[in-house]
Scaffold this motif. Structure first.
Motif, short mmCIF file in Angstrom:
data_model
loop_
_atom_site.label_atom_id
_atom_site.label_comp_id
_atom_site.label_asym_id
_atom_site.label_seq_id
_atom_site.Cartn_x
_atom_site.Cartn_y
_atom_site.Cartn_z
N UNK A 28 0.83 -1.20 0.00
CA UNK A 28 0.00 0.00 0.00
C UNK A 28 0.87 1.25 0.00
N UNK A 29 0.61 2.12 -0.95
CA UNK A 29 1.39 3.36 -1.06
C UNK A 29 0.44 4.52 -0.76
N UNK A 30 0.69 5.19 0.34
CA UNK A 30 -0.18 6.29 0.74
C UNK A 30 0.39 7.62 0.25
N UNK A 31 -0.47 8.44 -0.31
CA UNK A 31 -0.03 9.76 -0.77
C UNK A 31 -1.22 10.72 -0.69
N UNK A 32 -0.99 11.95 -1.12
CA UNK A 32 -2.05 12.94 -0.99
C UNK A 32 -1.90 14.01 -2.07
N UNK A 33 -3.04 14.60 -2.43
CA UNK A 33 -3.06 15.74 -3.36
C UNK A 33 -3.64 16.92 -2.60
N UNK A 34 -2.95 18.04 -2.65
CA UNK A 34 -3.35 19.20 -1.87
C UNK A 34 -3.72 20.37 -2.78
N UNK A 178 -6.66 15.60 -0.39
CA UNK A 178 -7.26 14.30 -0.71
C UNK A 178 -6.22 13.23 -0.41
N UNK A 179 -6.53 12.37 0.54
CA UNK A 179 -5.57 11.34 0.92
C UNK A 179 -5.96 10.04 0.25
N UNK A 180 -5.07 9.51 -0.60
CA UNK A 180 -5.41 8.30 -1.35
C UNK A 180 -4.35 7.22 -1.15
N UNK A 181 -4.72 5.99 -1.46
CA UNK A 181 -3.82 4.86 -1.33
C UNK A 181 -3.82 4.05 -2.62
N UNK A 182 -2.64 3.75 -3.11
CA UNK A 182 -2.50 2.85 -4.26
C UNK A 182 -2.02 1.51 -3.71
N UNK A 183 -2.68 0.43 -4.08
CA UNK A 183 -2.20 -0.89 -3.71
C UNK A 183 -1.50 -1.48 -4.92
N UNK A 184 -0.20 -1.67 -4.81
CA UNK A 184 0.61 -2.16 -5.92
C UNK A 184 1.17 -3.53 -5.58
N UNK A 185 1.50 -4.29 -6.60
CA UNK A 185 2.13 -5.59 -6.39
C UNK A 185 3.60 -5.48 -6.77
N UNK A 186 4.44 -5.91 -5.85
CA UNK A 186 5.88 -5.89 -6.11
C UNK A 186 6.45 -7.27 -5.83
#
Lengths: 196, 297
Positions: A28-34, A178-186
């Protein structure tokens, strides 16, 4: 003798490389757009644009195999600076519009007095219609990524429009996140002596 | 933000030079957890790594009274996980509403993340684990004995080459005294000892300290000598990481609850003159297997 050299000497003795297995793990990669808005006068609006293709690309900039999911965890807001009267009462909402597409309410009408507003981020009340519109575009990014990022990124420009009425008069700046999460496979190598 | 070396914690803890692609660090995983729930995610690493550090410390209870003796060994320990180690109950963090408790993977559990639905279409994501069936690592060990007393030293240190972790080091110390020398009629060897291990990482992402107090018994035969031991072990673990829960980032200083357990060991040591080898089974929080090879006099 440096610690590094000692490890190099000992590493083969540990025979660890013989029980490393490769696994695909969901990261899970958490990030945000402001985005920042201005409020001036007794009524008005302030549109601000966010390019979520850029935001998502920046977030996942790593060596990952695919993206399996994107979600929004919350939307936060805070008062940045109030240049007007502290006792001003504001009623406001935020709508979201995909550029070239539909629009919906993201934050329904909310009434507050500026002196009660915090300069620390607090969660906003959300409307599911606005969030669904945002997630629709984010899911297009998932498809784009998983198809190998062929061609240009889909247009994920969203206009966030803040509309308000104020009594007696507003002059302040506020910020939304806006706080969003990308779920990526590594794929990773992990040591597991008895694993498959 | 995906940093390099997703598996940096298992690497650091297991002391394995496994390589990952440019994936995230364990800190990315931990970032979903506040200190209340991060402990559940890390617990199987604490118990297994701690048990491993408290294993393979001795291969006999015969502590020589006469002369000077020294052994150098490579020790390997492996602790097995069962299903109960794979999941725990976690609580959604930050300002996510409604707050929910869900069963999610630990660091050694399923690699699949868990998605929780909230108000108005929001979602909270819990990270997956590494899907480990065991926790295995090796260490070099030097043992010196004389006058009925034995001193043990373990040491290992290296640079991970990443800013996220930095240098990693392991230091183990132990002292043991032969008891059977005071009871000649006992018919077997008996000793008692105290052991301490400390594993640390420059960035404080993980620090582990273990203590073990115990008694050991063995019976000497020309080639294969059985041995056993019973000890009381403790494992302390702490972690400093950045949580991305709620509106912003927060540095979490996590001091995990100390694990306390009795630890039984049974094994055999094979003496081949200058060379020797040992194998043992360990019963504590986990079932474990220990082996070692070495030289000494």
């Amino acid at each position: 003798m440096s610690k590094h050299v000692v490890f190099i000497v000992l590493a083969p003795l540990l025979l660890t490389s013989c029980f490393v297995s490769t696994k695909s793990v969901e990261v899970p990669i958490r990030d945000e757009a402001t985005v920042r808005f201005m409020a001036l006068g007794v009524a008005g609006s302030d549109p601000q644009l966010i390019d979520f293709c850029q935001e998502l690309s920046d977030a996942e900039s790593g060596d990952i195999d695919k993206v399996v999911h994107v979600s929004v965890e919350n939307l936060y807001w805070r008062l940045v600076e109030n240049r007007g009267t502290p006792g001003t009462q504001v009623t406001a909402n935020v709508t979201i519009q995909r550029v070239g597409g539909g629009s919906a309410v993201l934050v329904p009408d909310t009434t507050f007095v500026l002196s009660d507003a915090d300069t620390v981020f607090a969660p906003a009340r959300l409307d599911s219609a606005g969030l669904a519109l945002l997630l629709e575009g984010m899911n297009e990014y998932v498809d784009y990524y998983n198809s190998g990022k062929v061609g240009p990124c889909p247009s994920l420009d969203y206009t966030f429009t803040w509309s308000m009425t104020a009594t007696p008069f507003a002059d302040f700046t506020w910020e939304a996140k806006v706080k969003f999460t990308i779920v990526a496979v590594a794929r990773v190598d992990v040591p597991d002596l008895w694993g498959n | 933000m995906i940093a390099r070396n997703w598996v940096i914690l298992p690497i650091a803890m297991i002391l394995v030079s496994a390589r990952a692609g440019d994936a995230g660090t364990l800190e990315d995983n931990l970032s979903a957890y506040t200190d209340q729930t991060a402990e559940g995610y890390l617990k199987p690493l604490q118990t297994a790594f701690g048990q491993g550090l408290n294993s393979n410390l001795f291969t006999t209870a015969a502590v020589p009274s006469i002369g000077f003796h020294a052994h150098f060994d490579i020790k390997a320990m492996s602790m097995l996980y069962d299903d109960a180690d794979k999941t725990f109950m976690a609580t959604t963090g930050g300002d996510f509403t409604p707050a929910q408790q869900v069963q999610v993977p630990t660091a050694v559990g399923s690699t699949e993340s868990v998605i929780v639905d909230g108000d108005s279409g929001t979602q909270y994501i819990f990270p997956g684990g590494f899907d480990l069936s065991s926790f295995s690592f090796g260490v070099p060990q030097l043992t010196v004995s004389g006058l009925g007393t034995e001193v043990m030293v373990r040491w290992l240190g290296f640079s991970t080459g990443t800013n996220e972790v930095g240098d990693v080091s392991l230091l183990g110390l132990g002292i043991r005294h032969g008891i059977s020398r005071y009871v000649p009629s006992l018919g077997f060897d008996l000793s008692a000892g105290f052991y301490y291990n400390k594993f640390s990482v420059d960035t404080d992402l993980v620090d582990v300290e273990t203590y073990s107090f115990g008694v050991q018994a063995s019976k000497g035969f020309p080639v294969l000598s059985p041995y056993g031991g019973l000890s009381y072990d403790t494992v302390e673990m702490s972690s400093v990481y950045t949580a991305n829960v709620g509106a912003g980032e927060e540095t979490i200083h996590l001091d995990m609850k100390t694990e306390k357990t009795f630890h039984a060991t049974g094994g055999a040591n094979m003496n081949l003159g200058f060379f020797h080898a040992n194998g043992a089974l360990d019963f504590a929080k986990h079932f474990g297997v220990s082996v070692g090879v070495g030289v000494g006099f």
